[in-house]
Design a protein around this motif. Structure first.
Motif, PDB file in Angstrom:
ATOM      1  N   LYS F  40      96.387  47.162 -29.148  1.00 15.99           N
ATOM      2  CA  LYS F  40      95.022  47.498 -28.726  1.00 15.99           C
ATOM      3  C   LYS F  40      94.098  47.571 -29.940  1.00 15.99           C
ATOM      4  CE  LYS F  40      92.572  50.635 -25.642  1.00 15.99           C
ATOM      5  NZ  LYS F  40      92.651  51.941 -24.930  1.00 15.99           N
ATOM      6  N   GLN F  41      94.633  48.128 -31.000  1.00 13.77           N
ATOM      7  CA  GLN F  41      93.865  48.281 -32.233  1.00 13.77           C
ATOM      8  C   GLN F  41      93.556  46.915 -32.874  1.00 13.77           C
ATOM      9  OE1 GLN F  41      95.988  51.039 -34.733  1.00 13.77           O
ATOM     10  NE2 GLN F  41      94.681  50.603 -36.505  1.00 13.77           N
ATOM     11  N   LEU F  42      94.502  45.972 -32.721  1.00 14.15           N
ATOM     12  CA  LEU F  42      94.309  44.645 -33.322  1.00 14.15           C
ATOM     13  C   LEU F  42      93.356  43.784 -32.487  1.00 14.15           C
ATOM     14  CD1 LEU F  42      97.978  43.710 -34.316  1.00 14.15           C
ATOM     15  CD2 LEU F  42      96.123  44.380 -35.855  1.00 14.15           C
ATOM     16  N   ARG F  43      93.183  44.144 -31.244  1.00 17.33           N
ATOM     17  CA  ARG F  43      92.424  43.291 -30.331  1.00 17.33           C
ATOM     18  C   ARG F  43      91.065  42.839 -30.877  1.00 17.33           C
ATOM     19  NH1 ARG F  43      92.674  40.856 -25.711  1.00 17.33           N
ATOM     20  NH2 ARG F  43      90.614  40.428 -24.852  1.00 17.33           N
ATOM     21  N   PRO F  44      90.232  43.763 -31.386  1.00 19.55           N
ATOM     22  CA  PRO F  44      88.938  43.310 -31.930  1.00 19.55           C
ATOM     23  C   PRO F  44      89.100  42.267 -33.040  1.00 19.55           C
ATOM     24  CG  PRO F  44      89.030  45.718 -31.823  1.00 19.55           C
ATOM     25  CD  PRO F  44      90.408  45.224 -31.505  1.00 19.55           C
ATOM     26  N   ASP F  45      90.213  42.353 -33.796  1.00 23.02           N
ATOM     27  CA  ASP F  45      90.432  41.397 -34.887  1.00 23.02           C
ATOM     28  C   ASP F  45      90.419  39.959 -34.393  1.00 23.02           C
ATOM     29  OD1 ASP F  45      90.707  43.496 -36.576  1.00 23.02           O
ATOM     30  OD2 ASP F  45      92.749  43.051 -37.223  1.00 23.02           O
ATOM     31  N   TYR F  46      91.106  39.726 -33.269  1.00 20.41           N
ATOM     32  CA  TYR F  46      91.193  38.322 -32.863  1.00 20.41           C
ATOM     33  C   TYR F  46      90.206  37.974 -31.766  1.00 20.41           C
ATOM     34  CZ  TYR F  46      94.222  39.531 -28.861  1.00 20.41           C
ATOM     35  OH  TYR F  46      94.744  40.026 -27.689  1.00 20.41           O
ATOM     36  N   ALA F  47      89.809  38.967 -30.975  1.00 22.18           N
ATOM     37  CA  ALA F  47      88.869  38.652 -29.894  1.00 22.18           C
ATOM     38  C   ALA F  47      87.468  38.370 -30.428  1.00 22.18           C
ATOM     39  CB  ALA F  47      88.841  39.791 -28.878  1.00 22.18           C
ATOM     40  N   ASN F  48      87.247  38.662 -31.701  1.00 27.70           N
ATOM     41  CA  ASN F  48      85.941  38.407 -32.300  1.00 27.70           C
ATOM     42  C   ASN F  48      86.042  37.439 -33.465  1.00 27.70           C
ATOM     43  OD1 ASN F  48      84.248  40.350 -30.725  1.00 27.70           O
ATOM     44  ND2 ASN F  48      85.801  41.739 -31.518  1.00 27.70           N
ATOM     45  N   SER F  49      87.123  36.728 -33.527  1.00 31.92           N
ATOM     46  CA  SER F  49      87.305  35.744 -34.587  1.00 31.92           C
ATOM     47  C   SER F  49      87.523  34.377 -33.962  1.00 31.92           C
ATOM     48  CB  SER F  49      88.520  36.122 -35.434  1.00 31.92           C
ATOM     49  OG  SER F  49      89.116  34.982 -35.994  1.00 31.92           O
ATOM     50  N   ALA F  50      86.634  33.438 -34.303  1.00 29.25           N
ATOM     51  CA  ALA F  50      86.737  32.094 -33.740  1.00 29.25           C
ATOM     52  C   ALA F  50      88.088  31.471 -34.074  1.00 29.25           C
ATOM     53  CB  ALA F  50      85.604  31.216 -34.282  1.00 29.25           C
ATOM     54  N   GLU F  51      88.537  31.677 -35.285  1.00 25.37           N
ATOM     55  CA  GLU F  51      89.807  31.103 -35.729  1.00 25.37           C
ATOM     56  C   GLU F  51      90.981  31.669 -34.939  1.00 25.37           C
ATOM     57  OE1 GLU F  51      92.345  31.299 -39.747  1.00 25.37           O
ATOM     58  OE2 GLU F  51      90.180  31.073 -40.080  1.00 25.37           O
ATOM     59  N   ALA F  52      90.976  32.988 -34.748  1.00 23.22           N
ATOM     60  CA  ALA F  52      92.081  33.629 -34.026  1.00 23.22           C
ATOM     61  C   ALA F  52      92.093  33.221 -32.555  1.00 23.22           C
ATOM     62  CB  ALA F  52      91.975  35.137 -34.169  1.00 23.22           C
ATOM     63  N   LEU F  53      90.901  33.085 -31.965  1.00 29.25           N
ATOM     64  CA  LEU F  53      90.831  32.675 -30.555  1.00 29.25           C
ATOM     65  C   LEU F  53      91.345  31.252 -30.394  1.00 29.25           C
ATOM     66  CD1 LEU F  53      87.384  34.242 -29.579  1.00 29.25           C
ATOM     67  CD2 LEU F  53      89.614  34.868 -28.623  1.00 29.25           C
ATOM     68  N   THR F  54      91.021  30.387 -31.339  1.00 24.09           N
ATOM     69  CA  THR F  54      91.521  29.010 -31.287  1.00 24.09           C
ATOM     70  C   THR F  54      93.039  28.998 -31.439  1.00 24.09           C
ATOM     71  OG1 THR F  54      89.447  28.193 -32.209  1.00 24.09           O
ATOM     72  CG2 THR F  54      91.327  26.711 -32.318  1.00 24.09           C
ATOM     73  N   ALA F  55      93.561  29.822 -32.330  1.00 25.08           N
ATOM     74  CA  ALA F  55      95.009  29.901 -32.521  1.00 25.08           C
ATOM     75  C   ALA F  55      95.691  30.401 -31.233  1.00 25.08           C
ATOM     76  CB  ALA F  55      95.348  30.814 -33.691  1.00 25.08           C
ATOM     77  N   ALA F  56      95.085  31.386 -30.591  1.00 27.32           N
ATOM     78  CA  ALA F  56      95.632  31.882 -29.322  1.00 27.32           C
ATOM     79  C   ALA F  56      95.609  30.787 -28.260  1.00 27.32           C
ATOM     80  CB  ALA F  56      94.831  33.094 -28.854  1.00 27.32           C
ATOM     81  N   SER F  57      94.528  30.031 -28.241  1.00 29.57           N
ATOM     82  CA  SER F  57      94.406  28.926 -27.280  1.00 29.57           C
ATOM     83  C   SER F  57      95.467  27.854 -27.540  1.00 29.57           C
ATOM     84  CB  SER F  57      92.988  28.339 -27.377  1.00 29.57           C
ATOM     85  OG  SER F  57      92.791  27.318 -26.431  1.00 29.57           O
ATOM     86  N   HIS F  58      95.830  27.673 -28.794  1.00 26.51           N
ATOM     87  CA  HIS F  58      96.867  26.699 -29.157  1.00 26.51           C
ATOM     88  C   HIS F  58      98.242  27.131 -28.608  1.00 26.51           C
ATOM     89  CE1 HIS F  58      97.894  23.529 -32.464  1.00 26.51           C
ATOM     90  NE2 HIS F  58      98.498  23.289 -31.331  1.00 26.51           N
ATOM     91  N   VAL F  59      98.533  28.405 -28.719  1.00 30.87           N
ATOM     92  CA  VAL F  59      99.813  28.898 -28.183  1.00 30.87           C
ATOM     93  C   VAL F  59      99.858  28.707 -26.669  1.00 30.87           C
ATOM     94  CG1 VAL F  59     101.378  30.857 -28.033  1.00 30.87           C
ATOM     95  CG2 VAL F  59      99.949  30.588 -30.049  1.00 30.87           C
ATOM     96  N   ILE F  60      98.745  29.011 -26.017  1.00 29.96           N
ATOM     97  CA  ILE F  60      98.659  28.807 -24.567  1.00 29.96           C
ATOM     98  C   ILE F  60      98.908  27.339 -24.238  1.00 29.96           C
ATOM     99  CG2 ILE F  60      97.052  28.829 -22.598  1.00 29.96           C
ATOM    100  CD1 ILE F  60      95.706  31.307 -24.012  1.00 29.96           C
ATOM    101  N   ALA F  61      98.304  26.451 -24.999  1.00 29.48           N
ATOM    102  CA  ALA F  61      98.473  25.009 -24.761  1.00 29.48           C
ATOM    103  C   ALA F  61      99.932  24.589 -24.891  1.00 29.48           C
ATOM    104  CB  ALA F  61      97.602  24.215 -25.738  1.00 29.48           C
ATOM    105  N   THR F  62     100.628  25.180 -25.844  1.00 29.31           N
ATOM    106  CA  THR F  62     102.039  24.849 -26.056  1.00 29.31           C
ATOM    107  C   THR F  62     102.873  25.313 -24.862  1.00 29.31           C
ATOM    108  OG1 THR F  62     101.687  25.060 -28.432  1.00 29.31           O
ATOM    109  CG2 THR F  62     103.978  25.090 -27.679  1.00 29.31           C
ATOM    110  N   HIS F  63     102.631  26.528 -24.410  1.00 28.83           N
ATOM    111  CA  HIS F  63     103.354  27.016 -23.232  1.00 28.83           C
ATOM    112  C   HIS F  63     102.965  26.233 -21.975  1.00 28.83           C
ATOM    113  CE1 HIS F  63     105.803  30.228 -24.713  1.00 28.83           C
ATOM    114  NE2 HIS F  63     104.807  30.881 -25.248  1.00 28.83           N
ATOM    115  N   PHE F  64     101.694  25.841 -21.887  1.00 31.10           N
ATOM    116  CA  PHE F  64     101.270  25.092 -20.705  1.00 31.10           C
ATOM    117  C   PHE F  64     101.989  23.744 -20.623  1.00 31.10           C
ATOM    118  CE2 PHE F  64      98.064  22.523 -18.277  1.00 31.10           C
ATOM    119  CZ  PHE F  64      98.226  23.192 -17.076  1.00 31.10           C
TER     120      PHE F  64
END
Lengths: 76, 76, 76, 76, 76, 76
Positions: F40-64
């Motif tokens: 929960k504490q880390l959430r703002p770190d990536y939810a407000n970082s374009a780079e982190a959101l793209t990285a998260a989207s990449h993991v989703i793409a791999t699982h998809f």
């Protein structure tokens, strides 16, 4: 983007497939940043960075996987 | 680039396939930065960086997947 | 590199396949930086960095995909 | 590593397959840095970094692709 | 997200498939950060960064692999 | 984690498959960092970082990719 730029993944040779992979990689960038002047401005950033060039090469490799499969690896 | 450098993904051995994967990785870089003098200048940047070398190895791994599939994994 | 180090992707067990994936990952690095002394010098950089270790593990995972497919996933 | 830790990619359920993917991801790290005390020391670095956790999740996703294919996606 | 936004991976042309890949990439971001105002605020961060644009292009390439396979590469 | 959270990769629609891919991406993070308060504490770190959101989207793409293959791309 209203223009038609991708009608087939089939290419005559692996090299043309590789070049198509480059086109797809660049299109992925252009869809996100359609402003050609911004892209031009960013060019020195990645064309002179080993890390950025490797990342670009990775995207090309990913698209080349797709295109190679589409062409049944140009096996015959 | 007008030269013909990739006519087949088929190789006699997995090792030659691996070496072709390296060629493809480097070509991906060269298409983005065709200036050989710039590439030479960047070389120390990535050849002496653990992170950059790992990233380069990742691109090779991606191309090797494609080439291995193209060769039906050199199974017999 | 004139030595023969990769003649087959077939392994007896998944674990041997995993270890081959590690070999391929390291070879990808060595082809880019053949100087063993430089590699030795870089080792602390990535062996003590969580990020670099994860990146190395990612390359291994990519090669393991290839090798697992080559072995039909050691299904029988 | 002389111990036997991977004898099959077949699992009873997708969840067990996912957990095996985690094991493979961690093994990829351990082969590169076998010193458990170093790994323990690095743990806070990535367990408290959003970026590092996402990267770890990416490696798991890559291994899960392999394991899911090995199990024919647990379709029946 | 209660809305229905993805009912099929089948598209008439490769270009439509590419555009669907872009949609999937963006959806992956939106599920993680659903606040449109935050996303708008972040836009300059990645639309003006060569590294971020390349990373976005990589996600698109990954989704395009899936969509291309779903369409049997639009071979006929 | 003793709970059962993944019993099948089969989903009724591609959208449900996409949402499952998000679940898998998050689980990959949770297995590495099980402490919900840290996440929960880390959430703002990536939810407000374009780079982190793209990285998260990449993991989703791999699982998809995995989930789409498991569902034969929901072709019919």
């Amino acid at each position: 983007m209203a223009d038609i730029w991708l009608t087939t993944l089939v290419t005559a040779t692996p090299q043309e497939g590789f070049e198509l992979a480059i086109t797809l990689s660049r299109r992925g960038v252009k869809y996100t940043q359609p402003d050609a002047s911004v892209l031009k401005q960013l060019r020195p950033d990645y064309a002179n960075s080993a890390e950025a060039l490797t990342a670009a090469s990775h995207v090309i490799a990913t698209h080349f996987q797709t295109i190679a499969a589409a062409n049944d690896y140009w096996r015959k």
